[in-house]
Design a protein around this motif. Sequence first.
Motif, PDB file in Angstrom:
ATOM      1  N   LEU A 133       0.832  -1.198   0.000  1.00 53.91           N
ATOM      2  CA  LEU A 133       0.000   0.000   0.000  1.00 53.91           C
ATOM      3  C   LEU A 133       0.871   1.256   0.000  1.00 53.91           C
ATOM      4  N   LEU A 134       1.966   1.228   0.738  1.00 49.92           N
ATOM      5  CA  LEU A 134       2.911   2.341   0.751  1.00 49.92           C
ATOM      6  C   LEU A 134       3.424   2.615  -0.664  1.00 49.92           C
ATOM      7  N   ILE A 135       3.844   1.579  -1.345  1.00 50.67           N
ATOM      8  CA  ILE A 135       4.377   1.719  -2.700  1.00 50.67           C
ATOM      9  C   ILE A 135       3.305   2.263  -3.636  1.00 50.67           C
ATOM     10  N   GLY A 149       1.512   9.470  -6.333  1.00 56.47           N
ATOM     11  CA  GLY A 149       1.810  10.885  -6.195  1.00 56.47           C
ATOM     12  C   GLY A 149       1.793  11.428  -4.781  1.00 56.47           C
ATOM     13  N   LYS A 150       1.452  10.598  -3.823  1.00 61.08           N
ATOM     14  CA  LYS A 150       1.427  11.075  -2.441  1.00 61.08           C
ATOM     15  C   LYS A 150       2.846  11.266  -1.919  1.00 61.08           C
ATOM     16  N   ALA A 158       1.868   8.880   2.238  1.00 61.75           N
ATOM     17  CA  ALA A 158       1.809   7.477   1.808  1.00 61.75           C
ATOM     18  C   ALA A 158       2.007   6.557   3.016  1.00 61.75           C
ATOM     19  N   ALA A 159       2.936   6.916   3.887  1.00 61.58           N
ATOM     20  CA  ALA A 159       3.186   6.110   5.087  1.00 61.58           C
ATOM     21  C   ALA A 159       1.978   6.135   6.008  1.00 61.58           C
ATOM     22  N   GLU A 173      -1.157   6.728   5.229  1.00 58.87           N
ATOM     23  CA  GLU A 173      -2.254   5.986   4.597  1.00 58.87           C
ATOM     24  C   GLU A 173      -2.068   4.474   4.726  1.00 58.87           C
ATOM     25  N   SER A 174      -0.811   4.034   4.685  1.00 58.83           N
ATOM     26  CA  SER A 174      -0.551   2.596   4.765  1.00 58.83           C
ATOM     27  C   SER A 174      -0.432   2.095   6.202  1.00 58.83           C
ATOM     28  N   GLY A 175      -0.465   3.024   7.168  1.00 60.48           N
ATOM     29  CA  GLY A 175      -0.406   2.621   8.569  1.00 60.48           C
ATOM     30  C   GLY A 175       0.992   2.331   9.076  1.00 60.48           C
ATOM     31  N   ILE A 176       2.007   2.856   8.372  1.00 56.58           N
ATOM     32  CA  ILE A 176       3.383   2.644   8.787  1.00 56.58           C
ATOM     33  C   ILE A 176       3.837   3.869   9.569  1.00 56.58           C
ATOM     34  N   ASN A 177       4.210   3.661  10.807  1.00 54.03           N
ATOM     35  CA  ASN A 177       4.635   4.760  11.667  1.00 54.03           C
ATOM     36  C   ASN A 177       6.160   4.778  11.739  1.00 54.03           C
ATOM     37  N   ARG A 178       6.776   5.413  10.769  1.00 51.80           N
ATOM     38  CA  ARG A 178       8.232   5.532  10.699  1.00 51.80           C
ATOM     39  C   ARG A 178       8.604   6.967  10.358  1.00 51.80           C
ATOM     40  N   THR A 179       9.854   7.300  10.583  1.00 55.73           N
ATOM     41  CA  THR A 179      10.344   8.625  10.217  1.00 55.73           C
ATOM     42  C   THR A 179      10.479   8.708   8.701  1.00 55.73           C
ATOM     43  N   HIS A 180      10.699   9.927   8.219  1.00 57.97           N
ATOM     44  CA  HIS A 180      10.903  10.143   6.789  1.00 57.97           C
ATOM     45  C   HIS A 180      12.067   9.296   6.290  1.00 57.97           C
ATOM     46  N   GLY A 181      13.167   9.297   7.052  1.00 55.95           N
ATOM     47  CA  GLY A 181      14.331   8.488   6.680  1.00 55.95           C
ATOM     48  C   GLY A 181      14.038   7.000   6.705  1.00 55.95           C
ATOM     49  N   GLY A 182      13.228   6.574   7.674  1.00 58.07           N
ATOM     50  CA  GLY A 182      12.851   5.162   7.755  1.00 58.07           C
ATOM     51  C   GLY A 182      12.032   4.715   6.553  1.00 58.07           C
ATOM     52  N   ILE A 183      11.118   5.577   6.112  1.00 56.65           N
ATOM     53  CA  ILE A 183      10.307   5.261   4.933  1.00 56.65           C
ATOM     54  C   ILE A 183      11.197   5.228   3.691  1.00 56.65           C
TER      55      ILE A 183
END
Length: 138
Positions: A27-29, A35-36, A41-42, A44-54
Amino acid sequence: MAHTPFGYEIVNGRIEVHELEAKQLKLLIKSYLSGKSLANAAKESGINRTHGGITRILTDEKYLGNEMFPRLISKSQFEQLQEERFKRAKKLGRLNRVKEKDSFTPCLEFTIGKIEMKHENLIKQAEYIYSLIKGEVT
């Protein structure tokens, strides 16, 4: 293994797909390629990470699969991600930015003062002698 990448888990000593995280990754991909922003995108996909982590997730070649990790995304998806990241970086002017290097020139000339004291303790003697060493400052 000190860290198991997002999307995988260790079961009975083997690396296997973590089903929920694999769905979140896909879902992230999909969201990012639509375009998000990374953050949206993170979220929306339910991933709780930093910008660098994503960013690390989106650039990790382990998701293509290898002898240790099962495949989670196709090579074409991975290439699309890298093209999109490049396109966005170019649009934002983030290409060809050169980080200034700290200039450091080590001192190669040293002098030592006259050794006037002698300690019975060898460690103390070494500390004393090292304290007499002076570098030539240029």
